[in-house]
Design a protein around this motif. Sequence first.
Motif, mmCIF file in Angstrom:
data_model
loop_
_atom_site.group_PDB
_atom_site.id
_atom_site.type_symbol
_atom_site.label_atom_id
_atom_site.label_comp_id
_atom_site.label_asym_id
_atom_site.label_seq_id
_atom_site.Cartn_x
_atom_site.Cartn_y
_atom_site.Cartn_z
ATOM 1 N N CYS A 8 0.849 -1.197 0.000
ATOM 2 C CA CYS A 8 0.000 0.000 0.000
ATOM 3 C C CYS A 8 0.876 1.236 0.000
ATOM 4 C CB CYS A 8 -0.921 -0.010 1.228
ATOM 5 S SG CYS A 8 -1.847 1.517 1.432
ATOM 6 N N PHE A 10 0.123 4.066 0.895
ATOM 7 C CA PHE A 10 -0.211 4.968 2.005
ATOM 8 C C PHE A 10 0.377 4.481 3.326
ATOM 9 C CE2 PHE A 10 -3.151 5.925 -1.288
ATOM 10 C CZ PHE A 10 -3.389 7.287 -1.171
ATOM 11 N N CYS A 11 0.178 3.173 3.627
ATOM 12 C CA CYS A 11 0.642 2.698 4.930
ATOM 13 C C CYS A 11 1.743 1.642 4.831
ATOM 14 C CB CYS A 11 -0.520 2.172 5.752
ATOM 15 S SG CYS A 11 -1.195 0.655 5.076
ATOM 16 N N ILE A 13 1.534 -1.507 4.036
ATOM 17 C CA ILE A 13 1.143 -2.897 4.278
ATOM 18 C C ILE A 13 1.289 -3.695 2.975
ATOM 19 C CG2 ILE A 13 -1.348 -2.758 3.778
ATOM 20 C CD1 ILE A 13 -1.847 -4.281 6.379
ATOM 21 N N CYS A 29 -4.573 -0.086 0.241
ATOM 22 C CA CYS A 29 -5.147 -1.221 0.966
ATOM 23 C C CYS A 29 -6.581 -0.890 1.373
ATOM 24 C CB CYS A 29 -4.305 -1.571 2.194
ATOM 25 S SG CYS A 29 -4.494 -0.423 3.561
ATOM 26 N N CYS A 32 -6.873 1.858 4.224
ATOM 27 C CA CYS A 32 -6.576 3.215 3.779
ATOM 28 C C CYS A 32 -7.666 3.744 2.848
ATOM 29 C CB CYS A 32 -5.218 3.264 3.081
ATOM 30 S SG CYS A 32 -3.857 3.061 4.245
HETATM 31 ZN ZN LIG Z 1 -2.748 1.132 3.448
#
Ligand SMILES: [Zn+2]
Length: 393
Positions: A8, A10-11, A13, A29, A32
Amino acid sequence: MKAMPKCCSFCGITEEESLLIEGVKACICKDCASLSVEAFAEMEDVQLLQNHTFLKPHEIKAELDKYIIGQEEAKKILSVAVYNHYKRIHSKSKVEIQKSNVLLIGPTGSGKTYLMQTLSKILNVPLAIVDATSLTEAGYVGEDVESILEKLLQKADGDIKKAERGIVYIDEIDKIASKTTEGRKDTRDISGQGVQEALLKMIEGSEVAIDIGNSHWKKQKVIINTKNILFVCGGAFVGIQDIAKKRLDPNKKSIGFTVPSDSDVQKNQTDYEITHEDVIEFGFIPEFVGRLPVIAVLNPLTKKELADILVKPKNSIIKQYQALFRMDGVRLKFHQNAIDFIVEEAMKKKIGARGLKSVIEKRMYDIMFELPKQKDIKTFTITKEILMNKSSV
Ligand SMILES: [Zn+2]
Protein backbone atom coordinates in the motif's frame (compact mmCIF):
# COMPACT_ATOMS: atom_id res chain seq x y z
CA MET A 1 15.63 -12.27 -8.46
CA LYS A 2 12.35 -12.46 -6.60
CA ALA A 3 10.02 -9.47 -7.21
CA MET A 4 9.31 -7.17 -4.27
CA PRO A 5 5.79 -7.83 -2.87
CA LYS A 6 3.35 -5.05 -3.74
CA CYS A 7 2.46 -2.78 -0.87
CA CYS A 8 0.00 0.00 0.00
CA SER A 9 1.44 3.37 -1.01
CA PHE A 10 -0.21 4.97 2.00
CA CYS A 11 0.64 2.70 4.93
CA GLY A 12 3.11 0.23 3.48
CA ILE A 13 1.14 -2.90 4.28
CA THR A 14 2.01 -5.70 1.84
CA GLU A 15 -0.23 -7.70 -0.45
CA GLU A 16 0.42 -10.69 1.76
CA GLU A 17 -1.16 -8.90 4.72
CA SER A 18 -4.11 -7.15 3.07
CA LEU A 19 -6.09 -6.88 -0.13
CA LEU A 20 -4.72 -4.16 -2.38
CA ILE A 21 -6.18 -2.23 -5.26
CA GLU A 22 -3.58 -1.55 -7.85
CA GLY A 23 -3.53 1.71 -9.73
CA VAL A 24 -1.22 2.85 -12.53
CA LYS A 25 1.48 4.08 -10.19
CA ALA A 26 0.36 3.13 -6.70
CA CYS A 27 -1.58 0.68 -4.58
CA ILE A 28 -4.03 1.19 -1.76
CA CYS A 29 -5.15 -1.22 0.97
CA LYS A 30 -8.66 -1.75 2.25
CA ASP A 31 -8.16 0.23 5.47
CA CYS A 32 -6.58 3.21 3.78
CA ALA A 33 -9.30 3.28 1.15
CA SER A 34 -12.08 3.42 3.70
CA LEU A 35 -10.19 6.01 5.77
CA SER A 36 -9.84 8.19 2.71
CA VAL A 37 -13.58 8.04 2.03
CA GLU A 38 -14.13 9.50 5.50
CA ALA A 39 -11.34 12.04 4.98
CA PHE A 40 -13.00 13.23 1.78
CA ALA A 41 -16.34 13.53 3.59
CA GLU A 42 -14.70 15.68 6.26
CA MET A 43 -13.00 17.83 3.65
CA GLU A 44 -16.35 18.36 1.98
CA ASP A 45 -17.82 19.37 5.33
CA VAL A 46 -15.07 21.94 5.84
CA GLN A 47 -15.61 23.23 2.30
CA LEU A 48 -19.32 23.52 2.94
CA LEU A 49 -18.67 25.67 6.01
CA GLN A 50 -16.16 27.81 4.12
CA ASN A 51 -18.61 28.33 1.31
CA HIS A 52 -20.70 30.01 3.96
CA THR A 53 -24.05 28.61 3.06
CA PHE A 54 -25.44 29.28 6.49
CA LEU A 55 -24.99 31.75 9.30
CA LYS A 56 -22.23 31.31 11.89
CA PRO A 57 -23.16 31.39 15.59
CA HIS A 58 -21.96 34.98 16.10
CA GLU A 59 -23.92 36.06 13.05
CA ILE A 60 -27.09 34.38 14.29
CA LYS A 61 -26.62 36.04 17.68
CA ALA A 62 -25.97 39.45 16.10
CA GLU A 63 -29.30 39.09 14.26
CA LEU A 64 -31.06 38.03 17.45
CA ASP A 65 -29.54 41.04 19.24
CA LYS A 66 -31.37 43.36 16.85
CA TYR A 67 -34.70 42.13 18.15
CA ILE A 68 -34.09 40.68 21.60
CA ILE A 69 -32.77 42.58 24.60
CA GLY A 70 -30.76 40.73 27.26
CA GLN A 71 -30.84 36.92 27.57
CA GLU A 72 -27.22 36.81 26.42
CA GLU A 73 -26.58 33.26 27.57
CA ALA A 74 -29.72 31.82 26.00
CA LYS A 75 -29.10 33.63 22.70
CA LYS A 76 -25.54 32.30 22.61
CA ILE A 77 -26.55 28.72 23.38
CA LEU A 78 -29.35 28.76 20.81
CA SER A 79 -27.08 30.23 18.14
CA VAL A 80 -24.57 27.43 18.61
CA ALA A 81 -27.30 24.77 18.82
CA VAL A 82 -28.82 25.95 15.55
CA TYR A 83 -25.41 26.16 13.88
CA ASN A 84 -24.59 22.62 14.98
CA HIS A 85 -28.00 21.49 13.83
CA TYR A 86 -27.41 22.71 10.30
CA LYS A 87 -23.86 21.35 10.31
CA ARG A 88 -25.31 18.00 11.31
CA ILE A 89 -27.90 18.09 8.54
CA HIS A 90 -25.31 18.81 5.86
CA SER A 91 -22.50 16.67 7.20
CA LYS A 92 -21.29 13.85 4.99
CA SER A 93 -19.08 12.44 7.72
CA LYS A 94 -19.84 9.04 9.16
CA VAL A 95 -19.45 10.38 12.67
CA GLU A 96 -23.02 10.58 13.81
CA ILE A 97 -23.63 13.92 15.46
CA GLN A 98 -26.41 13.96 18.06
CA LYS A 99 -29.37 16.24 17.41
CA SER A 100 -29.03 19.51 19.26
CA ASN A 101 -32.63 19.77 20.44
CA VAL A 102 -32.99 22.43 23.11
CA LEU A 103 -34.78 22.75 26.43
CA LEU A 104 -35.61 26.41 27.08
CA ILE A 105 -36.25 27.23 30.72
CA GLY A 106 -37.51 30.67 31.63
CA PRO A 107 -40.31 32.34 33.56
CA THR A 108 -43.53 33.50 31.91
CA GLY A 109 -42.85 36.65 29.96
CA SER A 110 -39.12 36.12 29.56
CA GLY A 111 -39.66 35.90 25.80
CA LYS A 112 -39.25 32.23 24.96
CA THR A 113 -41.80 32.20 22.15
CA TYR A 114 -40.58 35.49 20.74
CA LEU A 115 -37.04 34.16 20.73
CA MET A 116 -38.13 31.15 18.70
CA GLN A 117 -40.19 33.25 16.29
CA THR A 118 -37.25 35.56 15.72
CA LEU A 119 -34.88 32.66 15.22
CA SER A 120 -37.08 31.05 12.58
CA LYS A 121 -37.37 34.37 10.76
CA ILE A 122 -33.60 34.83 10.76
CA LEU A 123 -32.99 31.32 9.51
CA ASN A 124 -35.89 31.48 7.09
CA VAL A 125 -37.21 28.06 8.10
CA PRO A 126 -40.79 27.15 8.99
CA LEU A 127 -41.67 27.18 12.68
CA ALA A 128 -44.56 25.36 14.32
CA ILE A 129 -45.50 26.50 17.82
CA VAL A 130 -47.56 24.06 19.84
CA ASP A 131 -48.73 23.92 23.40
CA ALA A 132 -47.82 20.75 25.26
CA THR A 133 -51.00 20.95 27.31
CA SER A 134 -53.09 20.36 24.19
CA LEU A 135 -51.25 17.14 23.38
CA THR A 136 -52.49 13.74 24.41
CA GLU A 137 -51.51 10.15 23.96
CA ALA A 138 -53.02 8.51 20.92
CA GLY A 139 -56.57 7.43 21.57
CA TYR A 140 -57.44 10.16 24.08
CA VAL A 141 -59.40 13.35 23.63
CA GLY A 142 -57.12 16.12 22.41
CA GLU A 143 -54.48 16.43 19.76
CA ASP A 144 -52.17 13.56 18.92
CA VAL A 145 -48.48 14.38 18.80
CA GLU A 146 -48.65 13.93 15.02
CA SER A 147 -50.65 17.16 14.87
CA ILE A 148 -47.36 18.98 15.54
CA LEU A 149 -46.07 17.89 12.16
CA GLU A 150 -49.33 18.76 10.43
CA LYS A 151 -48.85 22.29 11.76
CA LEU A 152 -45.25 22.40 10.60
CA LEU A 153 -46.25 21.24 7.14
CA GLN A 154 -48.84 24.01 6.98
CA LYS A 155 -46.17 26.55 7.95
CA ALA A 156 -43.99 25.17 5.17
CA ASP A 157 -46.83 25.78 2.69
CA GLY A 158 -47.20 22.05 2.19
CA ASP A 159 -43.58 21.64 1.11
CA ILE A 160 -42.45 18.41 2.80
CA LYS A 161 -38.74 19.01 2.17
CA LYS A 162 -38.99 22.44 3.75
CA ALA A 163 -40.94 21.10 6.73
CA GLU A 164 -38.33 18.42 7.29
CA ARG A 165 -35.75 21.14 8.01
CA GLY A 166 -38.00 23.28 10.13
CA ILE A 167 -38.22 24.04 13.83
CA VAL A 168 -40.85 22.83 16.27
CA TYR A 169 -41.33 24.79 19.47
CA ILE A 170 -43.32 22.97 22.13
CA ASP A 171 -44.34 25.48 24.78
CA GLU A 172 -45.45 24.69 28.34
CA ILE A 173 -43.53 21.44 28.28
CA ASP A 174 -43.28 21.60 32.08
CA LYS A 175 -47.04 20.94 32.21
CA ILE A 176 -46.47 17.37 31.06
CA ALA A 177 -44.14 16.57 33.94
CA SER A 178 -45.22 13.25 35.35
CA LYS A 179 -45.35 14.32 38.96
CA THR A 180 -46.45 17.41 40.76
CA THR A 181 -43.78 19.83 41.83
CA GLU A 182 -45.04 20.35 45.33
CA GLY A 183 -43.22 17.29 46.55
CA ARG A 184 -46.15 14.91 46.29
CA LYS A 185 -44.19 12.41 44.34
CA ASP A 186 -46.67 9.62 44.93
CA THR A 187 -49.25 11.21 42.66
CA ARG A 188 -47.87 10.22 39.30
CA ASP A 189 -49.60 11.84 36.41
CA ILE A 190 -49.73 8.99 33.96
CA SER A 191 -51.04 11.03 31.03
CA GLY A 192 -48.11 13.44 31.25
CA GLN A 193 -45.70 10.58 31.06
CA GLY A 194 -47.67 9.11 28.17
CA VAL A 195 -47.27 12.29 26.16
CA GLN A 196 -43.54 12.34 26.91
CA GLU A 197 -43.31 8.81 25.59
CA ALA A 198 -45.34 9.69 22.52
CA LEU A 199 -42.98 12.57 21.76
CA LEU A 200 -39.77 10.56 22.19
CA LYS A 201 -39.50 9.05 18.74
CA MET A 202 -40.56 12.17 16.94
CA ILE A 203 -38.00 14.32 18.74
CA GLU A 204 -35.22 11.86 18.15
CA GLY A 205 -35.98 11.42 14.49
CA SER A 206 -38.40 9.04 12.84
CA GLU A 207 -40.77 8.72 9.95
CA VAL A 208 -44.23 9.83 10.89
CA ALA A 209 -47.33 9.39 8.79
CA ILE A 210 -49.67 12.36 8.89
CA ASP A 211 -52.94 13.19 7.22
CA ILE A 212 -53.16 16.15 4.91
CA GLY A 213 -56.23 17.70 3.36
CA ASN A 214 -59.07 18.86 5.54
CA SER A 215 -62.08 17.30 3.97
CA HIS A 216 -62.74 13.69 4.82
CA TRP A 217 -62.77 12.27 1.32
CA LYS A 218 -59.68 14.15 0.20
CA LYS A 219 -57.53 12.93 3.06
CA GLN A 220 -54.15 11.67 2.07
CA LYS A 221 -51.28 10.27 4.08
CA VAL A 222 -47.80 11.72 3.76
CA ILE A 223 -44.61 10.68 5.51
CA ILE A 224 -42.51 13.26 7.31
CA ASN A 225 -39.03 12.37 8.46
CA THR A 226 -38.20 14.26 11.66
CA LYS A 227 -34.48 13.46 11.59
CA ASN A 228 -33.54 17.00 10.58
CA ILE A 229 -36.25 18.89 12.42
CA LEU A 230 -34.98 20.92 15.36
CA PHE A 231 -37.13 20.51 18.44
CA VAL A 232 -37.14 23.14 21.15
CA CYS A 233 -39.17 22.55 24.29
CA GLY A 234 -39.86 25.47 26.60
CA GLY A 235 -41.44 26.05 29.95
CA ALA A 236 -41.34 28.06 33.16
CA PHE A 237 -40.43 25.05 35.32
CA VAL A 238 -41.56 26.74 38.51
CA GLY A 239 -39.67 25.24 41.42
CA ILE A 240 -36.79 23.75 39.44
CA GLN A 241 -34.38 26.21 41.05
CA ASP A 242 -35.19 24.63 44.40
CA ILE A 243 -34.38 21.21 42.98
CA ALA A 244 -31.05 22.51 41.67
CA LYS A 245 -30.34 24.17 44.99
CA LYS A 246 -31.07 20.99 46.91
CA ARG A 247 -28.81 19.01 44.63
CA LEU A 248 -25.94 21.45 45.08
CA ASP A 249 -26.42 21.76 48.79
CA PRO A 250 -28.15 18.63 50.06
CA ASN A 251 -27.18 19.09 53.70
CA LYS A 252 -28.13 22.70 54.06
CA LYS A 253 -31.52 22.04 55.60
CA SER A 254 -30.67 19.09 57.79
CA ILE A 255 -27.70 20.70 59.50
CA GLY A 256 -29.80 23.62 60.46
CA PHE A 257 -27.24 26.20 61.41
CA THR A 258 -27.16 28.00 58.12
CA VAL A 259 -29.43 30.99 58.20
CA PRO A 260 -30.42 32.16 54.74
CA SER A 261 -28.79 35.49 54.07
CA ASP A 262 -30.31 38.31 52.07
CA SER A 263 -28.27 37.33 49.08
CA ASP A 264 -29.73 33.83 49.27
CA VAL A 265 -33.23 35.18 49.17
CA GLN A 266 -32.46 37.30 46.16
CA LYS A 267 -31.07 34.39 44.22
CA ASN A 268 -33.17 33.44 41.27
CA GLN A 269 -33.42 30.67 38.74
CA THR A 270 -30.16 31.47 37.02
CA ASP A 271 -27.95 31.36 40.08
CA TYR A 272 -28.12 27.60 40.19
CA GLU A 273 -27.06 25.86 37.06
CA ILE A 274 -29.93 23.64 36.02
CA THR A 275 -28.87 20.19 34.87
CA HIS A 276 -30.59 17.29 33.16
CA GLU A 277 -30.81 15.58 36.56
CA ASP A 278 -32.93 18.44 37.85
CA VAL A 279 -35.28 18.14 34.88
CA ILE A 280 -35.68 14.42 35.57
CA GLU A 281 -36.33 15.17 39.23
CA PHE A 282 -38.93 17.70 38.08
CA GLY A 283 -40.89 14.87 36.48
CA PHE A 284 -39.47 13.91 33.13
CA ILE A 285 -38.46 10.43 32.07
CA PRO A 286 -34.69 10.18 31.46
CA GLU A 287 -35.24 9.07 27.85
CA PHE A 288 -37.11 12.30 27.15
CA VAL A 289 -34.54 14.52 28.83
CA GLY A 290 -31.77 12.67 26.98
CA ARG A 291 -33.22 13.84 23.69
CA LEU A 292 -32.91 17.48 24.70
CA PRO A 293 -29.15 17.70 25.19
CA VAL A 294 -28.98 21.48 25.29
CA ILE A 295 -30.41 23.49 28.18
CA ALA A 296 -30.77 27.26 27.85
CA VAL A 297 -32.06 29.40 30.70
CA LEU A 298 -33.80 32.75 30.30
CA ASN A 299 -33.87 35.30 33.11
CA PRO A 300 -36.85 37.30 34.26
CA LEU A 301 -36.59 40.73 32.65
CA THR A 302 -35.24 43.60 34.74
CA LYS A 303 -36.63 47.16 34.69
CA LYS A 304 -33.71 48.31 32.61
CA GLU A 305 -34.30 45.51 30.09
CA LEU A 306 -38.01 46.28 29.86
CA ALA A 307 -37.19 49.94 29.19
CA ASP A 308 -34.71 48.88 26.50
CA ILE A 309 -37.29 46.56 24.94
CA LEU A 310 -39.64 49.50 24.67
CA VAL A 311 -37.12 51.66 22.84
CA LYS A 312 -34.23 49.78 21.28
CA PRO A 313 -35.14 46.81 19.08
CA LYS A 314 -35.60 47.27 15.34
CA ASN A 315 -39.33 46.79 15.71
CA SER A 316 -39.78 48.11 19.27
CA ILE A 317 -43.27 49.13 20.38
CA ILE A 318 -42.29 52.79 20.40
CA LYS A 319 -40.75 52.59 16.92
CA GLN A 320 -43.95 50.99 15.65
CA TYR A 321 -46.12 53.78 17.05
CA GLN A 322 -43.71 56.39 15.67
CA ALA A 323 -44.01 54.82 12.22
CA LEU A 324 -47.81 54.92 12.41
CA PHE A 325 -47.80 58.58 13.44
CA ARG A 326 -45.24 59.51 10.79
CA MET A 327 -47.80 58.56 8.16
CA ASP A 328 -50.00 61.31 9.59
CA GLY A 329 -47.06 63.70 9.42
CA VAL A 330 -46.64 63.73 13.21
CA ARG A 331 -43.31 63.26 15.02
CA LEU A 332 -44.10 61.19 18.07
CA LYS A 333 -41.91 61.42 21.16
CA PHE A 334 -42.05 59.66 24.49
CA HIS A 335 -41.06 61.61 27.59
CA GLN A 336 -38.76 59.71 29.96
CA ASN A 337 -41.47 59.79 32.64
CA ALA A 338 -43.81 58.02 30.22
CA ILE A 339 -41.26 55.28 29.62
CA ASP A 340 -40.66 54.88 33.37
CA PHE A 341 -44.41 54.70 33.95
CA ILE A 342 -44.95 52.02 31.28
CA VAL A 343 -42.11 49.93 32.72
CA GLU A 344 -43.39 50.27 36.30
CA GLU A 345 -46.90 49.20 35.29
CA ALA A 346 -45.61 46.34 33.16
CA MET A 347 -43.49 45.07 36.08
CA LYS A 348 -46.66 44.88 38.20
CA LYS A 349 -48.35 42.70 35.61
CA LYS A 350 -45.56 40.13 35.82
CA ILE A 351 -46.04 39.01 32.23
CA GLY A 352 -42.75 40.37 30.95
CA ALA A 353 -42.48 42.24 27.69
CA ARG A 354 -46.09 41.45 26.79
CA GLY A 355 -47.09 43.71 29.70
CA LEU A 356 -45.52 46.75 28.04
CA LYS A 357 -47.94 46.81 25.16
CA SER A 358 -50.95 46.08 27.31
CA VAL A 359 -50.11 49.08 29.51
CA ILE A 360 -50.22 51.61 26.68
CA GLU A 361 -52.26 50.03 23.97
CA LYS A 362 -55.70 51.25 25.00
CA ARG A 363 -54.56 54.79 25.68
CA MET A 364 -52.63 54.91 22.41
CA TYR A 365 -55.83 54.01 20.59
CA ASP A 366 -57.51 57.06 22.15
CA ILE A 367 -54.65 59.20 20.94
CA MET A 368 -54.63 57.63 17.49
CA PHE A 369 -58.33 58.42 17.30
CA GLU A 370 -58.00 62.05 18.35
CA LEU A 371 -54.78 63.16 16.72
CA PRO A 372 -55.63 62.81 13.02
CA LYS A 373 -58.51 65.27 13.60
CA GLN A 374 -56.04 68.03 14.35
CA LYS A 375 -54.26 69.20 11.23
CA ASP A 376 -51.72 71.60 12.71
CA ILE A 377 -49.87 69.18 15.00
CA LYS A 378 -46.32 68.40 13.85
CA THR A 379 -44.84 66.91 17.02
CA PHE A 380 -46.53 65.18 19.89
CA THR A 381 -44.98 64.07 23.18
CA ILE A 382 -46.46 61.28 25.24
CA THR A 383 -46.05 61.95 28.95
CA LYS A 384 -46.90 59.98 32.07
CA GLU A 385 -49.90 62.31 32.61
CA ILE A 386 -51.29 61.55 29.19
CA LEU A 387 -50.89 57.82 29.72
CA MET A 388 -52.60 58.07 33.10
CA ASN A 389 -55.40 59.90 31.35
CA LYS A 390 -54.86 62.91 33.60
CA SER A 391 -54.11 65.13 30.65
CA SER A 392 -56.06 65.23 27.42
CA VAL A 393 -54.59 64.90 23.98
ZN1 LIG B 1 -2.75 1.13 3.45
